[in-house]
Motif scaffolding. Sequence first.
Motif, PDB file in Angstrom:
ATOM      1  N   TYR A   1      38.200  64.597  60.984  1.00 52.91           N
ATOM      2  CA  TYR A   1      38.998  64.098  59.728  1.00 52.91           C
ATOM      3  C   TYR A   1      41.000  64.193  60.684  1.00 52.91           C
ATOM      4  O   TYR A   1      40.786  65.256  61.409  1.00 52.91           O
ATOM      5  CB  TYR A   1      39.672  65.195  58.645  1.00 52.91           C
ATOM      6  CG  TYR A   1      38.036  64.733  57.787  1.00 52.91           C
ATOM      7  CD1 TYR A   1      37.875  64.466  56.640  1.00 52.91           C
ATOM      8  CD2 TYR A   1      37.277  66.137  57.476  1.00 52.91           C
ATOM      9  CE1 TYR A   1      36.829  63.545  55.812  1.00 52.91           C
ATOM     10  CE2 TYR A   1      36.059  66.057  56.849  1.00 52.91           C
ATOM     11  CZ  TYR A   1      35.994  64.653  56.195  1.00 52.91           C
ATOM     12  OH  TYR A   1      35.013  64.930  55.620  1.00 52.91           O
TER      13      TYR A   1
ATOM     14  N   ASN B   1      37.869  61.399  49.524  1.00 51.91           N
ATOM     15  CA  ASN B   1      38.709  60.525  48.159  1.00 51.91           C
ATOM     16  C   ASN B   1      39.130  61.143  47.491  1.00 51.91           C
ATOM     17  O   ASN B   1      38.582  61.155  46.578  1.00 51.91           O
ATOM     18  CB  ASN B   1      38.030  59.498  48.486  1.00 51.91           C
ATOM     19  CG  ASN B   1      38.646  58.223  47.382  1.00 51.91           C
ATOM     20  OD1 ASN B   1      38.282  57.948  46.116  1.00 51.91           O
ATOM     21  ND2 ASN B   1      39.604  57.806  47.337  1.00 51.91           N
TER      22      ASN B   1
ATOM     23  N   SER C   1      45.687  72.410  50.332  1.00 49.55           N
ATOM     24  CA  SER C   1      46.361  70.953  51.018  1.00 49.55           C
ATOM     25  C   SER C   1      45.190  70.862  52.533  1.00 49.55           C
ATOM     26  O   SER C   1      45.300  69.992  53.038  1.00 49.55           O
ATOM     27  CB  SER C   1      47.895  70.672  51.653  1.00 49.55           C
ATOM     28  OG  SER C   1      48.317  72.189  51.972  1.00 49.55           O
TER      29      SER C   1
ATOM     30  N   ASN D   1      51.851  66.493  51.813  1.00 44.19           N
ATOM     31  CA  ASN D   1      52.357  65.000  51.059  1.00 44.19           C
ATOM     32  C   ASN D   1      51.281  64.218  50.717  1.00 44.19           C
ATOM     33  O   ASN D   1      51.021  63.621  49.408  1.00 44.19           O
ATOM     34  CB  ASN D   1      52.879  64.095  52.583  1.00 44.19           C
ATOM     35  CG  ASN D   1      54.243  64.472  52.126  1.00 44.19           C
ATOM     36  OD1 ASN D   1      54.928  65.042  51.611  1.00 44.19           O
ATOM     37  ND2 ASN D   1      55.297  64.265  54.200  1.00 44.19           N
ATOM     38  N   ASP D   2      49.557  63.969  51.376  1.00 42.96           N
ATOM     39  CA  ASP D   2      48.715  63.770  50.681  1.00 42.96           C
ATOM     40  C   ASP D   2      48.664  64.208  49.305  1.00 42.96           C
ATOM     41  O   ASP D   2      47.877  63.687  48.799  1.00 42.96           O
ATOM     42  CB  ASP D   2      47.332  64.049  51.609  1.00 42.96           C
ATOM     43  CG  ASP D   2      47.866  63.323  53.124  1.00 42.96           C
ATOM     44  OD1 ASP D   2      49.172  61.974  52.833  1.00 42.96           O
ATOM     45  OD2 ASP D   2      47.667  63.345  54.314  1.00 42.96           O
TER      46      ASP D   2
ATOM     47  N   ARG E   1      50.686  62.692  46.363  1.00 44.08           N
ATOM     48  CA  ARG E   1      50.043  62.033  46.091  1.00 44.08           C
ATOM     49  C   ARG E   1      48.982  61.408  45.182  1.00 44.08           C
ATOM     50  O   ARG E   1      48.485  60.657  44.711  1.00 44.08           O
ATOM     51  CB  ARG E   1      49.507  61.008  47.246  1.00 44.08           C
ATOM     52  CG  ARG E   1      49.324  58.884  47.736  1.00 44.08           C
ATOM     53  CD  ARG E   1      48.465  59.038  48.661  1.00 44.08           C
ATOM     54  NE  ARG E   1      47.887  59.427  49.233  1.00 44.08           N
ATOM     55  CZ  ARG E   1      46.842  60.434  50.476  1.00 44.08           C
ATOM     56  NH1 ARG E   1      48.008  59.181  51.631  1.00 44.08           N
ATOM     57  NH2 ARG E   1      45.852  61.037  50.248  1.00 44.08           N
ATOM     58  N   ASP E   2      47.927  62.587  45.580  1.00 44.27           N
ATOM     59  CA  ASP E   2      46.695  62.282  45.241  1.00 44.27           C
ATOM     60  C   ASP E   2      46.616  63.212  43.810  1.00 44.27           C
ATOM     61  O   ASP E   2      45.262  63.202  43.409  1.00 44.27           O
ATOM     62  CB  ASP E   2      45.790  62.900  45.974  1.00 44.27           C
ATOM     63  CG  ASP E   2      45.395  62.297  47.363  1.00 44.27           C
ATOM     64  OD1 ASP E   2      45.775  61.284  47.380  1.00 44.27           O
ATOM     65  OD2 ASP E   2      44.872  62.676  48.412  1.00 44.27           O
TER      66      ASP E   2
ATOM     67  N   ASN F   1      41.363  68.805  49.499  1.00 51.41           N
ATOM     68  CA  ASN F   1      42.232  67.872  49.352  1.00 51.41           C
ATOM     69  C   ASN F   1      41.544  66.645  50.896  1.00 51.41           C
ATOM     70  O   ASN F   1      41.437  65.741  50.059  1.00 51.41           O
ATOM     71  CB  ASN F   1      43.983  67.514  48.833  1.00 51.41           C
ATOM     72  CG  ASN F   1      43.721  66.264  48.485  1.00 51.41           C
ATOM     73  OD1 ASN F   1      43.498  65.954  47.930  1.00 51.41           O
ATOM     74  ND2 ASN F   1      45.161  65.123  49.488  1.00 51.41           N
ATOM     75  N   SER F   2      41.852  67.020  52.119  1.00 45.73           N
ATOM     76  CA  SER F   2      41.980  65.690  53.174  1.00 45.73           C
ATOM     77  C   SER F   2      40.405  65.481  53.016  1.00 45.73           C
ATOM     78  O   SER F   2      40.282  64.589  53.996  1.00 45.73           O
ATOM     79  CB  SER F   2      42.414  67.078  53.871  1.00 45.73           C
ATOM     80  OG  SER F   2      43.509  67.678  53.953  1.00 45.73           O
TER      81      SER F   2
ATOM     82  N   SER G   1      52.644  66.718  56.194  1.00 46.02           N
ATOM     83  CA  SER G   1      52.035  65.758  55.378  1.00 46.02           C
ATOM     84  C   SER G   1      50.792  66.391  55.174  1.00 46.02           C
ATOM     85  O   SER G   1      50.485  65.108  54.161  1.00 46.02           O
ATOM     86  CB  SER G   1      51.156  64.652  56.954  1.00 46.02           C
ATOM     87  OG  SER G   1      50.464  65.502  58.042  1.00 46.02           O
ATOM     88  N   ARG G   2      50.253  66.994  54.867  1.00 50.38           N
ATOM     89  CA  ARG G   2      48.739  67.944  54.349  1.00 50.38           C
ATOM     90  C   ARG G   2      49.042  67.718  52.901  1.00 50.38           C
ATOM     91  O   ARG G   2      48.847  66.992  51.666  1.00 50.38           O
ATOM     92  CB  ARG G   2      47.687  68.623  54.937  1.00 50.38           C
ATOM     93  CG  ARG G   2      47.506  67.998  56.077  1.00 50.38           C
ATOM     94  CD  ARG G   2      47.072  69.882  56.275  1.00 50.38           C
ATOM     95  NE  ARG G   2      47.019  70.687  56.507  1.00 50.38           N
ATOM     96  CZ  ARG G   2      47.346  71.656  57.417  1.00 50.38           C
ATOM     97  NH1 ARG G   2      47.663  70.479  58.907  1.00 50.38           N
ATOM     98  NH2 ARG G   2      47.902  72.278  57.716  1.00 50.38           N
TER      99      ARG G   2
END
Length: 266
Positions: free
Chosen positions: A128, A91, A116, A138-139, A142-143, A87-88, A135-136
């Motif tokens: 990146y 976009n 993640s 959480n991203d 979010r995504d 995911n990182s 945090s990954r």
Amino acid sequence: MSTAAFRADDRPVRIAVQIAPQHLPIAALRDAAVHAEDLGVDMIMNWDHFYPLSGDPDGLHYEAWTQLAQWAEATERVELGPLVNCNSYRNANLQADMARTVDHISGGRFVFGTGSGWAQRDYDEYGYDFGTVGSRLNDLARDLPVIRDRWTRLNPPPVRRIPILIGGAGEQKTLRLVAEHADIWHSFVAPEEIGHKLDVLQRHAEAVGRDVAEIEIGNELRGADDAKAEALHAAGARLYTVGVSGPEIDWSGVERWLRWRDAKNG
């Protein structure tokens, strides 16, 4: 086993072969995908990394999504996707558009496997932010809604409702995401640990109003013997991944587990 075995007995056993995008020319990897389809596998997958994960760390390696587009064009029947997308690296809206496009190239056979991320060299070499495990995740949380929303707004839309596979076994965040979004949960959890993980997944599913029986349980057969495979099956796993890699692909394990699948499915 918990949750009525997730109604696993209603699902056939499926075999996915993960063809590592490393240590072979791109044409040979294409041929490997076609051969896997000819053998009768249900799904072909790669991984989303930028460097080999075994063998020469600077050996031949290819980017996942453009390779998936090649496989989508070269094959006719098998489902295909990454095990798993990081995911990182892209976009969220772009991920959705890429998935939709590969789904169209394949005629509606794409599976959006995602996670993640974890390979720090990829992050460092490509610029990146590595962040933390939390945090990954959480991203990713979010995504995933952004990706699903973008699928509803693309023109044309995906050929089908794209199945989502989420990899990982973390109980607080990952399994919550599985309950919210996944059609397939894939992990490397040992057979004796699956029951506990499914109990956790059931609690998350109840919290978000999801029928957990909709989720297919996946695991890996690399290095497994018959006893482990049978234990995974008894625990509710129905999608099994088998990994192969260059420079010389050994297909004997894939052929073995395809025979096992066929015996299980009768």
